[in-house]
Enzyme design. Sequence first.
Site, short mmCIF file in Angstrom:
data_model
loop_
_atom_site.label_atom_id
_atom_site.label_comp_id
_atom_site.label_asym_id
_atom_site.label_seq_id
_atom_site.Cartn_x
_atom_site.Cartn_y
_atom_site.Cartn_z
N ASP A 162 28.43 3.76 -12.82
CA ASP A 162 28.03 4.52 -14.01
C ASP A 162 28.95 5.75 -14.09
O ASP A 162 29.65 6.07 -13.12
CB ASP A 162 26.56 4.96 -13.88
CG ASP A 162 26.10 5.79 -15.07
OD1 ASP A 162 26.34 5.38 -16.23
OD2 ASP A 162 25.50 6.86 -14.85
N SER A 163 28.88 6.43 -15.22
CA SER A 163 29.65 7.67 -15.35
C SER A 163 29.13 8.74 -14.39
O SER A 163 29.78 9.76 -14.21
CB SER A 163 29.51 8.20 -16.78
OG SER A 163 28.15 8.52 -17.03
N CYS B 276 25.78 1.33 -17.22
CA CYS B 276 26.06 2.38 -18.19
C CYS B 276 26.16 1.71 -19.57
O CYS B 276 27.00 0.82 -19.76
CB CYS B 276 27.39 3.03 -17.80
SG CYS B 276 28.04 4.22 -18.98
N THR C 40 27.19 2.99 -22.30
CA THR C 40 28.43 3.37 -22.97
C THR C 40 29.59 2.51 -22.47
O THR C 40 30.37 1.97 -23.26
CB THR C 40 28.73 4.86 -22.70
OG1 THR C 40 27.56 5.62 -22.97
CG2 THR C 40 29.88 5.36 -23.53
N GLU D 84 23.10 15.55 -14.87
CA GLU D 84 24.04 15.57 -13.73
C GLU D 84 23.86 16.83 -12.88
O GLU D 84 24.01 16.80 -11.66
CB GLU D 84 25.49 15.48 -14.22
CG GLU D 84 25.91 14.12 -14.73
CD GLU D 84 26.13 13.09 -13.62
OE1 GLU D 84 26.74 13.43 -12.60
OE2 GLU D 84 25.67 11.94 -13.78
N CYS E 134 20.45 4.97 -22.64
CA CYS E 134 21.43 5.54 -21.70
C CYS E 134 20.74 5.57 -20.35
O CYS E 134 19.58 5.99 -20.25
CB CYS E 134 21.81 6.95 -22.14
SG CYS E 134 22.75 7.87 -20.90
N HIS F 75 21.04 7.42 -17.90
CA HIS F 75 20.67 8.74 -17.41
C HIS F 75 19.27 9.16 -17.89
O HIS F 75 18.59 9.95 -17.23
CB HIS F 75 21.66 9.81 -17.90
CG HIS F 75 22.90 9.93 -17.10
ND1 HIS F 75 23.93 9.02 -17.19
CD2 HIS F 75 23.32 10.86 -16.19
CE1 HIS F 75 24.92 9.40 -16.39
NE2 HIS F 75 24.57 10.51 -15.76
#
Length: 267
Positions: A8-9, A71, A73, A150, A182, A184
């Site tokens: 993931d990012s 992720c 995205t 984050e 998403c 997150h």
Amino acid sequence: MATIGVFDSGIGGLTVLSEALRQAPAHHYIYLADSANAPYGEKSSDWVANRSLDLCHWLVREGCQALIVACNTATAEAIAHIRHEMPAIPVIGIEPGIKPAVTKSQNHKVGVLATQNTLKSDKFKALLDGLDHDCELITQAGLGLVPLIESGALDSPETEALLRQHLSAMQSASIDTLVLGCTHYPFLAPLIRKIVGPEVEIIDTSEAVVKQLCRKLEEFHLLQSAPPRIIRLYSTLDADALLVHAKQLIPSAFEQHTVETSTVFIS
Ligand code: DGL
């Protein structure tokens, strides 16, 4: 024996890893958080596609035999490209759970909170075009949320204020179902619940993604691993911070697996 790569990012994909460990604990896992480059949701499509492919190559060099693009995205921007480059490896992606949401919604009003890139991607448009429904969809880009998550600000006044702002149009439209598009955002589930109240159904697609992983592991004859099972947590920014989030979100993983962490530079 199978080693499964999850990326993931940043820390968002830990919500998917958590579900993978629940449904498919008998494997080795490598989790890669590209936190040095989060958020992906506001970067160019080409950048996300190229970076995602680089990370997949890195995971395969580390020994992964199956990949989860944890992720939304990166799935939207890169999964076709990754599957084309890696035809021999099962690559499972994640997309906003619009399908279950439009089925579940009683009042036909569904909110979708996702990144800007996911919402404007061709894949998202194709997802909507492929569905036959009579729901009103209220979409909202969660600008600014990923950096707060984050940084660990999961219930700060700043995060709450931003989230209230992002959810206000959906609340004015009286949605009864909210899609978290998403990986997150499940970290904010308690705050989201506080804002939208107990009546709104919150949809997160991790469970469906891991079911698909299990089907693919069987199809590719990827067998369960013998103990001791290992989880390797890698971050391109700060492995200690990743470990803290992993311990909070998936404490049980630390009982069943040996956990190793490392900060890596991936060019
Ligand atoms: N967790 C990600 C997703 O599911 C990416 C968020 C971001 O980096 O903007 O879309």
